[in-house]
Design a protein around this motif. Structure first.
Motif, short mmCIF file in Angstrom:
data_model
loop_
_atom_site.label_atom_id
_atom_site.label_comp_id
_atom_site.label_asym_id
_atom_site.label_seq_id
_atom_site.Cartn_x
_atom_site.Cartn_y
_atom_site.Cartn_z
N HIS A 85 0.83 -1.20 0.00
CA HIS A 85 0.00 0.00 0.00
C HIS A 85 0.87 1.26 0.00
O HIS A 85 0.60 2.22 -0.72
CB HIS A 85 -0.95 0.01 1.19
CG HIS A 85 -1.96 1.11 1.11
ND1 HIS A 85 -1.74 2.35 1.64
CD2 HIS A 85 -3.18 1.15 0.53
CE1 HIS A 85 -2.78 3.12 1.39
NE2 HIS A 85 -3.67 2.42 0.72
N VAL A 86 1.93 1.26 0.79
CA VAL A 86 2.84 2.40 0.83
C VAL A 86 3.54 2.56 -0.52
O VAL A 86 3.64 3.67 -1.04
CB VAL A 86 3.87 2.26 1.98
CG1 VAL A 86 4.99 3.28 1.84
CG2 VAL A 86 3.17 2.42 3.31
N LEU A 87 4.01 1.46 -1.11
CA LEU A 87 4.66 1.53 -2.42
C LEU A 87 3.71 2.15 -3.44
O LEU A 87 4.11 3.00 -4.22
CB LEU A 87 5.10 0.14 -2.88
CG LEU A 87 5.67 0.08 -4.31
CD1 LEU A 87 6.99 0.84 -4.41
CD2 LEU A 87 5.83 -1.36 -4.76
N LEU A 88 2.45 1.74 -3.43
CA LEU A 88 1.49 2.21 -4.42
C LEU A 88 0.96 3.61 -4.12
O LEU A 88 0.87 4.45 -5.01
CB LEU A 88 0.32 1.24 -4.53
CG LEU A 88 0.64 -0.15 -5.07
CD1 LEU A 88 -0.57 -1.06 -4.96
CD2 LEU A 88 1.14 -0.08 -6.50
N TYR A 89 0.57 3.88 -2.87
CA TYR A 89 -0.16 5.10 -2.54
C TYR A 89 0.57 6.06 -1.61
O TYR A 89 0.05 7.12 -1.29
CB TYR A 89 -1.52 4.74 -1.94
CG TYR A 89 -2.33 3.90 -2.90
CD1 TYR A 89 -2.94 4.47 -4.01
CD2 TYR A 89 -2.46 2.53 -2.72
CE1 TYR A 89 -3.66 3.71 -4.91
CE2 TYR A 89 -3.18 1.75 -3.61
CZ TYR A 89 -3.78 2.34 -4.71
OH TYR A 89 -4.48 1.58 -5.60
N GLY A 90 1.75 5.67 -1.14
CA GLY A 90 2.54 6.58 -0.32
C GLY A 90 2.25 6.46 1.15
O GLY A 90 1.41 5.69 1.59
N ASN A 91 2.96 7.28 1.90
CA ASN A 91 2.85 7.25 3.36
C ASN A 91 2.58 8.62 3.97
O ASN A 91 2.72 8.80 5.15
CB ASN A 91 4.12 6.67 3.97
CG ASN A 91 5.34 7.55 3.70
OD1 ASN A 91 5.25 8.59 3.06
ND2 ASN A 91 6.49 7.12 4.19
N GLU A 104 5.38 9.64 -1.91
CA GLU A 104 4.13 9.90 -2.63
C GLU A 104 3.44 8.62 -3.10
O GLU A 104 2.22 8.57 -3.19
CB GLU A 104 4.46 10.80 -3.83
CG GLU A 104 3.30 11.29 -4.61
CD GLU A 104 3.73 12.22 -5.74
OE1 GLU A 104 2.83 12.83 -6.33
OE2 GLU A 104 4.93 12.33 -6.05
N GLY A 105 4.20 7.59 -3.42
CA GLY A 105 3.64 6.35 -3.95
C GLY A 105 3.60 6.39 -5.47
O GLY A 105 3.33 7.44 -6.06
N ILE A 106 3.85 5.25 -6.10
CA ILE A 106 3.96 5.26 -7.56
C ILE A 106 2.64 5.56 -8.26
O ILE A 106 2.63 6.19 -9.31
CB ILE A 106 4.60 3.96 -8.10
CG1 ILE A 106 3.79 2.73 -7.71
CG2 ILE A 106 6.04 3.84 -7.66
CD1 ILE A 106 4.29 1.45 -8.35
N VAL A 107 1.52 5.15 -7.69
CA VAL A 107 0.23 5.48 -8.30
C VAL A 107 0.04 6.99 -8.33
O VAL A 107 -0.34 7.57 -9.35
CB VAL A 107 -0.93 4.78 -7.56
CG1 VAL A 107 -2.28 5.36 -7.95
CG2 VAL A 107 -0.90 3.27 -7.82
N ASN A 108 0.33 7.65 -7.21
CA ASN A 108 0.17 9.10 -7.14
C ASN A 108 1.18 9.83 -8.00
O ASN A 108 0.89 10.89 -8.55
CB ASN A 108 0.26 9.56 -5.68
CG ASN A 108 -0.91 9.05 -4.87
OD1 ASN A 108 -2.03 8.98 -5.36
ND2 ASN A 108 -0.65 8.67 -3.64
N MET A 109 2.38 9.26 -8.14
CA MET A 109 3.39 9.87 -9.00
C MET A 109 2.94 9.85 -10.46
O MET A 109 3.04 10.85 -11.17
CB MET A 109 4.73 9.12 -8.88
CG MET A 109 5.44 9.32 -7.57
SD MET A 109 6.92 8.26 -7.54
CE MET A 109 7.46 8.49 -5.87
#
Length: 192
Positions: A85-91, A104-109
């Motif tokens: 979840h952190v990898l995808l959406y950040g922390n 930021e997370g890769i999805v948000n990037m």
């Protein structure tokens, strides 16, 4: 009446603008092969393909991942649910611990790159990693919660619009109202 129209700003869902769908980055399109690690090319979108030792990307992702039980060599499928979840959406909302890098997370990037890019070609590239999905706020019903909270015979306007005309006709024939309900519904019943 405008409250019950997704074509009106008064009635349209605020999150999707009355469209009922959102164009969002798909984690499955970004990472189609979960057996791979970041280092071995799990993320197929440009900007996430080089995790060479000593590179900024390698160091940054490892510094974030060490707090969540993964590094750039961990296969995606072996990450914990929280780590993925952190990898995808950040922390950024997870902790107020300043020893953990904000991520930021890769999805948000990818979403940010899509939204801020003015090149049609670049936007088209990022669209390959996106899907149309029902709006999470209205569930694809296009209206704001206030409109969907109004019911007749325990059905809201969206549920009624989903019925066929013959079923809807029988539904309205079967309605019964108290005297006070009939006074409230008088104009609506006339329109129906």
């Amino acid at each position: 009446p405008r409250l019950f129209s997704f074509n009106s700003p008064v009635g349209a869902c605020e999150d999707c603008g009355g469209i009922g769908m959102n164009f969002v980055v798909s984690p499955d399109k970004l990472i189609p092969d979960k057996s791979l690690s970041l280092f071995s090319g799990a993320v197929i979108c440009n900007g996430f393909k080089s995790f060479d030792p000593g590179s900024y990307t390698h160091e940054y992702f490892n510094s974030v991942g060490k707090h969540y039980g993964w590094d750039v060599h961990t296969p995606i499928e072996e990450m914990t649910e929280d780590g993925l979840h952190v990898l995808l959406y950040g922390n950024k909302y997870a902790r107020k611990n300043y020893s953990i890098p904000k991520f930021e997370g890769i999805v948000n990037m990818v979403k940010r790159r899509y939204e801020t890019n003015t090149s049609a070609e670049a936007r088209e590239y990022y669209e390959d990693f996106m899907d149309n999905v029902p709006c999470p706020s209205c569930g694809g019903r296009r209206l704001r919660p206030e409109a969907l909270a109004v019911t007749v015979g325990e059905k809201n306007i969206s549920q009624l619009c989903d019925m066929s005309v013959s079923v809807l006709r029988e539904f309205f024939k079967g309605l019964s109202f108290t005297e006070s309900e009939r006074a409230v519904a008088k104009e609506i019943l006339k329109e129906i």
